[in-house]
Design a protein around this motif. Structure first.
Motif, short mmCIF file in Angstrom:
data_model
loop_
_atom_site.label_atom_id
_atom_site.label_comp_id
_atom_site.label_asym_id
_atom_site.label_seq_id
_atom_site.Cartn_x
_atom_site.Cartn_y
_atom_site.Cartn_z
N MET A 171 0.82 -1.21 0.00
CA MET A 171 0.00 0.00 0.00
C MET A 171 0.85 1.26 0.00
N LEU A 172 2.05 1.16 0.57
CA LEU A 172 2.95 2.31 0.65
C LEU A 172 3.83 2.46 -0.58
N THR A 173 3.72 1.53 -1.51
CA THR A 173 4.55 1.57 -2.71
C THR A 173 4.09 2.67 -3.65
N PRO A 174 4.98 3.56 -4.08
CA PRO A 174 4.58 4.65 -4.98
C PRO A 174 3.87 4.12 -6.22
N GLY A 175 2.76 4.75 -6.56
CA GLY A 175 2.03 4.40 -7.77
C GLY A 175 1.04 3.26 -7.62
N TRP A 176 1.09 2.50 -6.50
CA TRP A 176 0.15 1.38 -6.36
C TRP A 176 -1.27 1.89 -6.20
N GLN A 177 -2.21 1.23 -6.90
CA GLN A 177 -3.62 1.59 -6.81
C GLN A 177 -4.44 0.36 -6.48
N VAL A 178 -5.60 0.59 -5.89
CA VAL A 178 -6.49 -0.51 -5.51
C VAL A 178 -7.04 -1.17 -6.77
N PRO A 179 -6.82 -2.47 -6.94
CA PRO A 179 -7.39 -3.15 -8.11
C PRO A 179 -8.87 -3.45 -7.87
N LEU A 180 -9.69 -3.18 -8.86
CA LEU A 180 -11.12 -3.46 -8.75
C LEU A 180 -11.40 -4.83 -9.35
N GLU A 181 -12.00 -5.70 -8.53
CA GLU A 181 -12.21 -7.07 -8.96
C GLU A 181 -13.29 -7.16 -10.04
N LYS A 182 -14.34 -6.35 -9.86
CA LYS A 182 -15.41 -6.33 -10.85
C LYS A 182 -15.69 -4.89 -11.24
N PRO A 183 -15.80 -4.62 -12.53
CA PRO A 183 -16.07 -3.23 -12.93
C PRO A 183 -17.42 -2.77 -12.40
N ALA A 282 -13.82 -1.23 -1.75
CA ALA A 282 -14.15 -0.48 -2.96
C ALA A 282 -15.20 -1.22 -3.80
N GLY A 283 -15.04 -2.53 -3.92
CA GLY A 283 -16.03 -3.31 -4.67
C GLY A 283 -17.40 -3.25 -4.02
N GLY A 284 -17.43 -3.30 -2.68
CA GLY A 284 -18.71 -3.22 -1.97
C GLY A 284 -19.38 -1.87 -2.16
N VAL A 285 -18.59 -0.80 -2.15
CA VAL A 285 -19.14 0.54 -2.38
C VAL A 285 -19.76 0.62 -3.77
N LEU A 286 -19.02 0.16 -4.77
CA LEU A 286 -19.52 0.24 -6.14
C LEU A 286 -20.77 -0.61 -6.34
N LYS A 287 -20.83 -1.75 -5.66
CA LYS A 287 -22.03 -2.60 -5.76
C LYS A 287 -23.24 -1.87 -5.18
N ALA A 313 -10.92 5.87 -2.26
CA ALA A 313 -11.64 6.97 -2.92
C ALA A 313 -11.15 7.14 -4.35
N GLN A 314 -9.84 7.04 -4.54
CA GLN A 314 -9.26 7.17 -5.88
C GLN A 314 -9.81 6.08 -6.80
N ALA A 315 -9.87 4.84 -6.30
CA ALA A 315 -10.34 3.74 -7.12
C ALA A 315 -11.83 3.87 -7.46
N VAL A 316 -12.63 4.24 -6.47
CA VAL A 316 -14.07 4.38 -6.71
C VAL A 316 -14.35 5.53 -7.68
N ALA A 317 -13.67 6.67 -7.46
CA ALA A 317 -13.87 7.82 -8.35
C ALA A 317 -13.43 7.48 -9.78
N ARG A 318 -12.33 6.75 -9.89
CA ARG A 318 -11.83 6.35 -11.22
C ARG A 318 -12.87 5.51 -11.95
N GLN A 319 -13.48 4.57 -11.22
CA GLN A 319 -14.46 3.71 -11.85
C GLN A 319 -15.75 4.46 -12.20
N LEU A 320 -16.14 5.39 -11.34
CA LEU A 320 -17.36 6.16 -11.59
C LEU A 320 -17.16 7.25 -12.62
N GLY A 321 -15.89 7.63 -12.83
CA GLY A 321 -15.62 8.73 -13.75
C GLY A 321 -15.97 10.08 -13.18
#
Length: 621
Positions: A171-183, A282-287, A313-321
């Motif tokens: 999680m502390l690695t520069p550039g790492w982002q949360v992978p979304l299992e299901k779009p 993140a997947g639960g939020v999007l669902k 938040a970054q992952a959810v916003a990215r998926q929602l656009g």
């Protein structure tokens, strides 16, 4: 109409929560049963902790007695436990081979307990090869040695613990982002649906009221209340597993505090590592969002520190656009360092790998967010120095509820409601009782004045890890006949009682230490004290000086040198002797507090939201 909860549904929730808590406890048990037992003792409520700690302190064994000291809240690691850790285990084992095997086993257990307690006191050296390897791994992680802690956990053959540490490092690695299992489902951009008269915002939070009462949760609650009054649609979701993971086993899918509804994410099981849990959250939020009507889906995501929230938040916003806002309420690496018990440990932590990784991760998220919100001009300046564009940062300070201005109890009237003596000059605070708040400085300053014959008394409302040591210090001073009993610790209060405690004081004190974390974060409580008409005596450090000498009004109180009982005693004596000055400070404080209300903060946030979304809404008439 009152909805009657379905008892069968509640039972299912309880069983699910029990399974969830048991699953996590089982992982800790597999890692280290000794550590799990010790952690349970550290979660005891203060009154019970005092009794349990006293009992442990009377039992045989240096490790057990050290645990008792820790449970009671003492701040110094006992000498006999330190001697036990310095013993050579090999020599003790050789001596035990001659008929003393049971004694050797007992001493080994005591040394193990002493090591875990020493880790809690911050005095354990992870380089000590005589310690259990898994204990060294935890000590290395605690000291900030990320790579070394993972290596030690693997050497100890604790695969689950090693995997979790690798996850934390990832999680502390520069550039790492949360992978979304299901779009997830894309949300409509604000300018694509003009029929919806409401601006809809998703708030992702670490925790919330009513389960947790803290400065963090109260700020969130007040901001959300103010936004709802502006007819902004709010979806507020707390982190995955909360509040079951803090012991609230009866939590349901929702919790309501006033007009604010908090959605909980309480799955039947949690993934094994933190990155997996963030993806699960993140997947639960999007669902949940996909189940809403398109016009109800959020046009913006708003989250608060720290970086796990930002990553989700970054992952959810990215998926929602949609755009996202990162609310930086503190410097996470500085907060981590401030929890170290010794100057040596703090210095080592500041130069560690973990410190730089946290700092860089937080900076990266602020740079990637569409906008940053923070608490003070001091913090904004620090973020600009770290490379965050100044035009992308808005200061939304801690504030007060306008209802506070209607309260006008005299100190004597407030004390009567709290069953406190009417006489005396009272100084104190309503706050978490933690080391960096510096209340030991206040106790020492008041003891000095009492030796000079002044009837000064201290009221501290709140709880925390430093409460035990503060009470011990006050009791030690009370043994001096010239000082006597002078301090009242009334524990954690409900919000309405906390406001009465503010008004019971003649002066509200903020004696924060000159720690790096204190030089950047502005507390909430002194602004409430100003709204309630109490002058402030604070440490002369930037965020507090920003409140006392705010440039908008006359001074709201006095500043004293941080960590100097003499300076605080001098300033306090000045306040005691000048009724007119105290009244002037109180008037200026109320005037300043009127400029910092949650309603005004909501206006600022609304403006940020509309600008980011390219959207302006009007509340229905």
């Amino acid at each position: 109409m009152v909805k009657i909860p379905n008892k069968a549904y509640q039972s299912q929730d309880l069983l699910k929560n029990l399974f969830l808590a048991g699953q996590v406890a089982g992982r800790h048990l597999a890692d280290d049963p000794v550590l799990l037992a010790l952690q349970i003792t550290r979660k005891l409520p203060y009154p019970l902790a005092q009794r349990v700690g006293a009992c442990l302190g009377r039992l045989p064994g240096a490790g057990t007695r050290a645990l008792g000291a820790q449970v009671r809240g003492e701040r110094v690691f006992p000498d006999d436990a330190a001697r036990l850790l310095r013993e050579n285990p090999a020599e003790r084992g050789a001596a035990g081979a001659h008929g003393g095997s049971l004694l050797s086993i007992w001493q080994g257990i005591q040394r193990r307990i002493a090591a875990e307690v020493a880790l809690g006191f911050g005095v354990l050296d992870w380089r000590d090869e005589s310690l259990p390897t898994v204990t060294r791994a935890r000590a290395a992680w605690d000291a900030g040695y990320v790579s070394e802690s993972i290596e030690l956990a693997e050497r100890a053959r604790k695969s689950g613990y090693a995997s979790r540490l690798r996850g934390e490092a990832l999680m502390l690695t520069p550039g790492w982002q949360v992978p979304l299992e299901k779009p997830g489902t894309k949300a409509p951009r604000a300018n694509q649906d003009r029929e919806n008269p409401k601006l809809s915002v998703l708030h992702l939070l670490t925790n919330s009221t009513p389960a947790t009462q803290s400065g963090y949760t109260l700020r969130s609650q007040r901001l959300l209340e103010a936004l709802l009054k502006k007819d902004i649609s709010i979806k507020a979701y707390t982190r995955i597993g909360y509040p079951v993971m803090i012991g609230n086993l009866t939590a349901g899918a929702q919790a309501q505090d006033g007009p604010v509804i908090y959605e909980r994410f309480l799955p039947a099981s949690l993934r094994g590592t933190q990155p997996q849990r963030l993806a699960q959250w993140a997947g639960g939020v999007l669902k949940k969002l996909s189940e809403l009507q398109p016009q109800e889906r959020p046009r913006l995501v708003h989250t608060t520190t720290n970086y796990p929230n930002g990553l989700v938040a970054q992952a959810v916003a990215r998926q929602l656009g949609v755009p996202w806002v990162y609310e930086a309420r503190g410097l996470m690496e500085e907060t981590w360092v401030s929890n170290k018990k010794t100057e040596v440990a703090q210095s080592e932590a500041e130069s560690s790998q973990r410190f730089s990784l946290i700092r860089n991760r937080e900076t990266e998220l602020m740079q990637r967010a569409d906008h940053v919100v923070t608490l003070s001009e001091t913090m904004k300046g620090l973020f600009v120095e770290r490379g965050v564009a100044p035009e992308s940062i808005t200061v939304i300070p801690n504030a007060v509820d306008e209802k506070l201005f209607d309260q006008n109890l005299s100190p004597e009237q407030a004390r009567a409601q709290l069953n406190l003596p009417a006489e005396g000059f009272w100084v104190g605070s309503v706050s978490s009782l933690v080391d960096y708040e510096g209340f030991d400085t206040l106790l020492r300053a008041v003891a000095q004045l009492r030796r000079k014959g002044a009837d000064v008394r201290v009221l501290l409302a709140g709880d925390g890890v430093a409460r035990g040591s503060l009470e011990t210090l006050a009791q030690r001073f009370a043994e001096d006949p010239a000082v006597g009993e002078f301090a009242v610790f009334c524990g954690r209060l409900k919000p309405e009682q906390a406001y009465i405690a503010h008004q019971a004081l003649n002066v509200f004190a903020v004696p924060r230490r000159n720690d790096r974390v204190c030089r950047s974060v502005t507390p909430l409580k002194p602004i409430e004290a100003m709204a309630l008409g109490r002058p402030v005596l604070a440490s002369d450090i930037p965020p507090l000086a920003e409140l006392v000498h705010n440039g908008m009004t006359a001074p709201t109180g006095l500043l004293a040198r941080a960590e100097s009982p003499e300076s605080f005693a001098t300033a306090l004596e000045e306040l005691m002797q000048d009724d007119a000055a105290r009244a002037a400070y109180a008037r200026a404080g109320r005037e300043f507090a009127r400029s910092r209300t949650w309603a005004k903060n909501a206006e600022k946030l609304e403006s940020i939201y509309e600008k980011l979304c390219g959207f302006s809404h009007e509340a229905p008439k």
